[in-house]
Write a protein that holds these residues in place. Sequence first.
Motif, PDB file in Angstrom:
ATOM      1  N   GLY A  78      28.906  21.791 -33.340  1.00 19.19           N
ATOM      2  CA  GLY A  78      28.080  20.836 -32.617  1.00 19.19           C
ATOM      3  C   GLY A  78      27.909  19.553 -33.412  1.00 19.19           C
ATOM      4  O   GLY A  78      27.739  19.593 -34.631  1.00 19.19           O
ATOM      5  N   VAL A  79      27.973  18.429 -32.720  1.00 25.07           N
ATOM      6  CA  VAL A  79      27.784  17.131 -33.372  1.00 25.07           C
ATOM      7  C   VAL A  79      26.766  16.327 -32.578  1.00 25.07           C
ATOM      8  O   VAL A  79      27.021  15.972 -31.423  1.00 25.07           O
ATOM      9  N   ILE A  80      25.610  16.073 -33.168  1.00 29.30           N
ATOM     10  CA  ILE A  80      24.628  15.191 -32.537  1.00 29.30           C
ATOM     11  C   ILE A  80      25.027  13.754 -32.849  1.00 29.30           C
ATOM     12  O   ILE A  80      25.097  13.351 -34.015  1.00 29.30           O
ATOM     13  N   ASN A  81      25.297  12.998 -31.811  1.00 35.99           N
ATOM     14  CA  ASN A  81      25.769  11.628 -31.959  1.00 35.99           C
ATOM     15  C   ASN A  81      24.621  10.662 -32.229  1.00 35.99           C
ATOM     16  O   ASN A  81      24.769   9.704 -32.988  1.00 35.99           O
ATOM     17  N   ASN A  82      23.471  10.912 -31.611  1.00 38.42           N
ATOM     18  CA  ASN A  82      22.345   9.996 -31.796  1.00 38.42           C
ATOM     19  C   ASN A  82      21.064  10.661 -31.304  1.00 38.42           C
ATOM     20  O   ASN A  82      21.101  11.506 -30.407  1.00 38.42           O
ATOM     21  N   LEU A  83      19.964  10.272 -31.897  1.00 31.13           N
ATOM     22  CA  LEU A  83      18.641  10.683 -31.443  1.00 31.13           C
ATOM     23  C   LEU A  83      17.706   9.500 -31.660  1.00 31.13           C
ATOM     24  O   LEU A  83      17.684   8.915 -32.751  1.00 31.13           O
ATOM     25  N   PHE A  84      16.968   9.154 -30.628  1.00 31.38           N
ATOM     26  CA  PHE A  84      16.105   7.982 -30.745  1.00 31.38           C
ATOM     27  C   PHE A  84      14.860   8.137 -29.890  1.00 31.38           C
ATOM     28  O   PHE A  84      14.917   8.657 -28.776  1.00 31.38           O
ATOM     29  N   VAL A  85      13.731   7.672 -30.433  1.00 24.75           N
ATOM     30  CA  VAL A  85      12.472   7.609 -29.698  1.00 24.75           C
ATOM     31  C   VAL A  85      11.926   6.190 -29.824  1.00 24.75           C
ATOM     32  O   VAL A  85      11.896   5.621 -30.924  1.00 24.75           O
ATOM     33  N   LYS A  86      11.516   5.652 -28.697  1.00 23.86           N
ATOM     34  CA  LYS A  86      10.950   4.306 -28.670  1.00 23.86           C
ATOM     35  C   LYS A  86       9.781   4.229 -29.647  1.00 23.86           C
ATOM     36  O   LYS A  86       8.957   5.151 -29.733  1.00 23.86           O
ATOM     37  N   GLU A  87       9.696   3.127 -30.387  1.00 20.49           N
ATOM     38  CA  GLU A  87       8.779   3.039 -31.520  1.00 20.49           C
ATOM     39  C   GLU A  87       7.334   3.376 -31.156  1.00 20.49           C
ATOM     40  O   GLU A  87       6.659   4.121 -31.872  1.00 20.49           O
ATOM     41  N   GLU A  88       6.849   2.839 -30.046  1.00 22.01           N
ATOM     42  CA  GLU A  88       5.442   3.059 -29.697  1.00 22.01           C
ATOM     43  C   GLU A  88       5.149   4.479 -29.230  1.00 22.01           C
ATOM     44  O   GLU A  88       3.988   4.853 -29.028  1.00 22.01           O
ATOM     45  N   TYR A  89       6.195   5.304 -29.074  1.00 17.73           N
ATOM     46  CA  TYR A  89       6.006   6.689 -28.639  1.00 17.73           C
ATOM     47  C   TYR A  89       6.286   7.693 -29.760  1.00 17.73           C
ATOM     48  O   TYR A  89       6.321   8.899 -29.521  1.00 17.73           O
ATOM     49  N   ARG A  90       6.490   7.194 -30.961  1.00 16.61           N
ATOM     50  CA  ARG A  90       6.778   8.099 -32.069  1.00 16.61           C
ATOM     51  C   ARG A  90       5.527   8.814 -32.549  1.00 16.61           C
ATOM     52  O   ARG A  90       4.412   8.429 -32.224  1.00 16.61           O
ATOM     53  N   ASN A  91       5.777   9.882 -33.331  1.00 21.81           N
ATOM     54  CA  ASN A  91       4.689  10.692 -33.914  1.00 21.81           C
ATOM     55  C   ASN A  91       3.836  11.369 -32.840  1.00 21.81           C
ATOM     56  O   ASN A  91       2.646  11.612 -33.036  1.00 21.81           O
ATOM     57  N   GLN A  92       4.466  11.663 -31.694  1.00 21.13           N
ATOM     58  CA  GLN A  92       3.763  12.380 -30.624  1.00 21.13           C
ATOM     59  C   GLN A  92       4.552  13.621 -30.181  1.00 21.13           C
ATOM     60  O   GLN A  92       4.315  14.161 -29.111  1.00 21.13           O
ATOM     61  N   GLY A  93       5.502  14.030 -31.021  1.00 25.23           N
ATOM     62  CA  GLY A  93       6.250  15.258 -30.757  1.00 25.23           C
ATOM     63  C   GLY A  93       7.482  15.087 -29.893  1.00 25.23           C
ATOM     64  O   GLY A  93       8.167  16.071 -29.607  1.00 25.23           O
ATOM     65  N   ILE A  94       7.789  13.860 -29.483  1.00 24.43           N
ATOM     66  CA  ILE A  94       8.935  13.660 -28.587  1.00 24.43           C
ATOM     67  C   ILE A  94      10.251  13.904 -29.325  1.00 24.43           C
ATOM     68  O   ILE A  94      11.139  14.595 -28.819  1.00 24.43           O
ATOM     69  N   GLY A  95      10.375  13.350 -30.520  1.00 23.12           N
ATOM     70  CA  GLY A  95      11.599  13.553 -31.293  1.00 23.12           C
ATOM     71  C   GLY A  95      11.827  15.021 -31.603  1.00 23.12           C
ATOM     72  O   GLY A  95      12.951  15.527 -31.505  1.00 23.12           O
ATOM     73  N   GLU A  96      10.759  15.715 -31.963  1.00 20.83           N
ATOM     74  CA  GLU A  96      10.871  17.146 -32.263  1.00 20.83           C
ATOM     75  C   GLU A  96      11.320  17.923 -31.033  1.00 20.83           C
ATOM     76  O   GLU A  96      12.171  18.818 -31.126  1.00 20.83           O
TER      77      GLU A  96
END
Length: 326
Positions: A78-96
């Motif tokens: 498996g190769v994850i090409n990219n992961l991104f969360v809009k700055e104002e929505y970070r640290n709210q568990g979305i990336g996890e």
Amino acid sequence: MLNKLVYKKANKEDLISVAKLFNEQVASLKIYKKLDPQIFKWKMCSQKEFDLNGTILAFNEKELVGFVICTIRRENEGVINNLFVKEEYRNQGIGETLLKEAEFYYKTKNIDDILFYGYLPIGYQWLVPNTRKHYHPCAPGVIVGSDLFDFLLSKNYSVKNYNDAFHLDLKKYTIPTQIEEIIEKNKKDGIDIEFYDKFRHKKLEEFMNYVKPSFKKVIDENLKLDNPKPFLIVSKNNEVKGWVGAIYNEKDGRGHIDGIEIHEDVKGRGLGKALFNVYVNESKKNKAKYMTFYTNRDNIARNIYTSAGFEIVQSFAIMEKKIQLK
């Protein structure tokens, strides 16, 4: 503010929104070059590694606020090409959550080895720091020290290897006197650095069988062109004993390089440094404005590049995690 967070698999048209979010949030920081949304969509969908089911999006109501792009290489990696969360929505568990969704996707494919790097199925052009429009065509991993790098470390991803990116503004380049002396000393012993001539030089095929497969492939592909691009060799008695190439410029003025190799028959004579410096000099003569490339951090040839004045301008990490399938 989070109102109604929804995660869903992407469709083709969603890729346009992914590219626009990338441009708005990432490219605007002048780290990466902006994507053409239509070309991004076309490139993604035309590559065999890409699967829309592996592209998971996070929406806050109708607003796209994050994404992860999963691809598969060699059927079992498996190769994850990219992961991104809009700055104002970070640290709210979305990336996890996006990362968990990615890992679950790989479990459904019976894949337990996940890599995170940026050039399958496409690369992301990045801007060389402190330059005006000096771009490298792909990012080989996660920028070391970035928020994404730290986030992945916190989620038990480890560094598989580091890649350092080198850069040189060719306006600053002149061939060093020491290199000219190495060239002359070898010439007296019947060893020359020159452009390959198919009518004069011999045993190129034998040399191609000596180099690593990726180098053999690019040499072969170049030779099959109607008008092969010029490349430099080390010749001894007209036999090919070294190679660097091919010499041509990309649209933005970047001098291209495929690789460099010296045969063991002539190693220990300074020919690696000499051949590379002649290549840089010829690229400058060919009107290249700058050169960039990256190498693995443990590459023993790194001193060859620094001898020509190249500097490390960015470091990337290919990251890895083994997951439990059951």
